[in-house]
Scaffold this motif. Structure first.
Motif, PDB file in Angstrom:
ATOM      1  N   LEU A  20       0.820  -1.210   0.000  1.00 55.96           N
ATOM      2  CA  LEU A  20       0.000   0.000   0.000  1.00 55.96           C
ATOM      3  C   LEU A  20       0.852   1.258   0.000  1.00 55.96           C
ATOM      4  N   ASN A  21       0.220   2.348  -0.416  1.00 52.74           N
ATOM      5  CA  ASN A  21       0.793   3.684  -0.253  1.00 52.74           C
ATOM      6  C   ASN A  21      -0.057   4.347   0.818  1.00 52.74           C
ATOM      7  N   ARG A  22       0.450   4.338   2.054  1.00 53.19           N
ATOM      8  CA  ARG A  22      -0.358   4.860   3.153  1.00 53.19           C
ATOM      9  C   ARG A  22      -0.118   6.356   3.324  1.00 53.19           C
ATOM     10  N   PHE A  23      -1.190   7.069   3.696  1.00 50.91           N
ATOM     11  CA  PHE A  23      -1.066   8.484   4.004  1.00 50.91           C
ATOM     12  C   PHE A  23      -0.460   8.589   5.395  1.00 50.91           C
ATOM     13  N   ASP A  24       0.553   9.436   5.562  1.00 52.96           N
ATOM     14  CA  ASP A  24       1.265   9.581   6.834  1.00 52.96           C
ATOM     15  C   ASP A  24       0.519  10.593   7.709  1.00 52.96           C
ATOM     16  N   TRP A  25      -0.433  10.090   8.504  1.00 50.94           N
ATOM     17  CA  TRP A  25      -1.268  10.953   9.336  1.00 50.94           C
ATOM     18  C   TRP A  25      -0.466  11.681  10.398  1.00 50.94           C
ATOM     19  N   GLU A  26       0.599  11.070  10.908  1.00 44.62           N
ATOM     20  CA  GLU A  26       1.396  11.734  11.944  1.00 44.62           C
ATOM     21  C   GLU A  26       2.067  12.993  11.413  1.00 44.62           C
ATOM     22  N   SER A  27       2.621  12.938  10.214  1.00 42.88           N
ATOM     23  CA  SER A  27       3.274  14.135   9.658  1.00 42.88           C
ATOM     24  C   SER A  27       2.241  15.199   9.295  1.00 42.88           C
ATOM     25  N   ALA A  28       1.027  14.796   8.952  1.00 38.07           N
ATOM     26  CA  ALA A  28      -0.031  15.747   8.597  1.00 38.07           C
ATOM     27  C   ALA A  28      -0.551  16.490   9.826  1.00 38.07           C
ATOM     28  N   ALA A  54       1.426  17.305  12.477  1.00 38.15           N
ATOM     29  CA  ALA A  54       2.557  17.918  13.177  1.00 38.15           C
ATOM     30  C   ALA A  54       2.374  19.432  13.280  1.00 38.15           C
ATOM     31  N   ASP A  55       3.261  20.090  14.037  1.00 36.62           N
ATOM     32  CA  ASP A  55       3.202  21.552  14.178  1.00 36.62           C
ATOM     33  C   ASP A  55       3.292  22.236  12.821  1.00 36.62           C
ATOM     34  N   ARG A  56       4.152  21.734  11.965  1.00 37.69           N
ATOM     35  CA  ARG A  56       4.241  22.207  10.576  1.00 37.69           C
ATOM     36  C   ARG A  56       3.793  21.053   9.694  1.00 37.69           C
ATOM     37  N   PRO A  57       2.498  20.985   9.383  1.00 35.11           N
ATOM     38  CA  PRO A  57       1.977  19.832   8.636  1.00 35.11           C
ATOM     39  C   PRO A  57       2.685  19.619   7.299  1.00 35.11           C
ATOM     40  N   GLU A  58       2.942  18.363   7.031  1.00 35.99           N
ATOM     41  CA  GLU A  58       3.536  17.959   5.764  1.00 35.99           C
ATOM     42  C   GLU A  58       2.739  16.757   5.276  1.00 35.99           C
ATOM     43  N   VAL A  87       9.343   7.276   0.803  1.00 35.80           N
ATOM     44  CA  VAL A  87       8.441   8.329   1.283  1.00 35.80           C
ATOM     45  C   VAL A  87       8.432   9.429   0.237  1.00 35.80           C
ATOM     46  N   TRP A  88       7.260  10.021  -0.040  1.00 36.23           N
ATOM     47  CA  TRP A  88       7.185  11.132  -0.982  1.00 36.23           C
ATOM     48  C   TRP A  88       6.100  12.093  -0.538  1.00 36.23           C
ATOM     49  N   THR A  89       6.253  13.340  -0.919  1.00 33.69           N
ATOM     50  CA  THR A  89       5.256  14.346  -0.557  1.00 33.69           C
ATOM     51  C   THR A  89       4.081  14.264  -1.517  1.00 33.69           C
ATOM     52  N   THR A  90       2.945  14.693  -1.018  1.00 35.95           N
ATOM     53  CA  THR A  90       1.729  14.744  -1.814  1.00 35.95           C
ATOM     54  C   THR A  90       1.093  16.116  -1.599  1.00 35.95           C
ATOM     55  N   ALA A  91       0.336  16.576  -2.559  1.00 37.81           N
ATOM     56  CA  ALA A  91      -0.189  17.947  -2.532  1.00 37.81           C
ATOM     57  C   ALA A  91      -1.335  18.163  -1.557  1.00 37.81           C
ATOM     58  N   CYS A  92      -2.069  17.096  -1.218  1.00 34.22           N
ATOM     59  CA  CYS A  92      -3.260  17.335  -0.405  1.00 34.22           C
ATOM     60  C   CYS A  92      -3.464  16.253   0.644  1.00 34.22           C
ATOM     61  N   CYS A  93      -4.335  16.586   1.564  1.00 34.01           N
ATOM     62  CA  CYS A  93      -4.742  15.685   2.636  1.00 34.01           C
ATOM     63  C   CYS A  93      -6.070  15.043   2.224  1.00 34.01           C
ATOM     64  N   PRO A  94      -6.225  13.736   2.405  1.00 31.23           N
ATOM     65  CA  PRO A  94      -7.502  13.104   2.048  1.00 31.23           C
ATOM     66  C   PRO A  94      -8.668  13.730   2.797  1.00 31.23           C
ATOM     67  N   MET A  95      -9.799  13.861   2.107  1.00 31.35           N
ATOM     68  CA  MET A  95     -11.015  14.401   2.712  1.00 31.35           C
ATOM     69  C   MET A  95     -12.177  13.465   2.401  1.00 31.35           C
ATOM     70  N   HIS A  96     -13.166  13.489   3.255  1.00 32.78           N
ATOM     71  CA  HIS A  96     -14.373  12.689   3.069  1.00 32.78           C
ATOM     72  C   HIS A  96     -15.555  13.635   2.960  1.00 32.78           C
ATOM     73  N   LEU A  97     -16.545  13.268   2.196  1.00 36.82           N
ATOM     74  CA  LEU A  97     -17.691  14.135   1.935  1.00 36.82           C
ATOM     75  C   LEU A  97     -18.424  14.559   3.194  1.00 36.82           C
ATOM     76  N   ASP A  98     -18.453  13.701   4.208  1.00 33.26           N
ATOM     77  CA  ASP A  98     -19.231  13.988   5.402  1.00 33.26           C
ATOM     78  C   ASP A  98     -18.437  14.680   6.502  1.00 33.26           C
ATOM     79  N   ALA A  99     -17.201  15.101   6.204  1.00 29.48           N
ATOM     80  CA  ALA A  99     -16.378  15.676   7.273  1.00 29.48           C
ATOM     81  C   ALA A  99     -15.311  16.600   6.714  1.00 29.48           C
TER      82      ALA A  99
END
Length: 156
Positions: A44-52, A54-58, A132-144
């Protein structure tokens, strides 16, 4: 951040793994079921929730593997095995005990897709593989707002 490595032997352990895998993406070809070995592996390519969070989100993704041992069967719903390049978006991983210690692991994906894995007992491992690689956005869900796994589950 250090690479993750978790072993899940019960439903509570698997809930922590699930929180770290929320919004992970994979191709159908990244699901490998080996019935003779009683093993299921997902790359899998998991989204790194801990870095997102952080004090300076990445926003980053990490290559990871999720492995289940003692697998008795693996069934899929709305996953076309011939569509090897189809992308699956993992929402949750849950364990439902049946006849202790056996049970069923359900991997729920967006678009009403799922894998149901019958196991003799729960024996799973999540491990980051390194890239590890950077991505432009944080996943979002329609209800939140942007998806946020429960903070308590992100501790090590």
């Amino acid at each position: 951040m250090d690479e993750l490595k978790f072993v899940a032997l019960d439903g509570e352990d698997l809930a922590i793994v699930s929180a770290h895998l929320q919004d992970a993406v994979l191709k159908v070809s990244d699901v490998i079921y080996r019935p003779q070995e009683k093993r299921l592996v997902l790359a899998l390519n998991r989204f790194d929730w801990e870095s997102a969070q952080a004090d300076r989100p990445e926003y980053r993704r990490r290559r990871a593997a999720l492995r289940f041992e003692r697998v008795l069967s693996c069934k899929c719903r709305n996953v076309q095995q011939r569509g090897k390049d189809a992308v699956l978006n993992l929402l949750a991983v849950e364990f439902t005990p049946t006849d202790t210690p056996s049970g069923a692991v359900t991997l729920t994906f967006s678009g009403d897709s799922a894998l149901r894995v019958e196991v003799e007992c729960l024996e799973a491992e999540l491990a980051d593989l390194g890239p590890v690689w950077t991505t432009a956005c944080c996943p979002m869900h329609l209800d939140a707002e942007p998806s946020t796994p429960p903070a308590a589950t992100l501790s090590r």
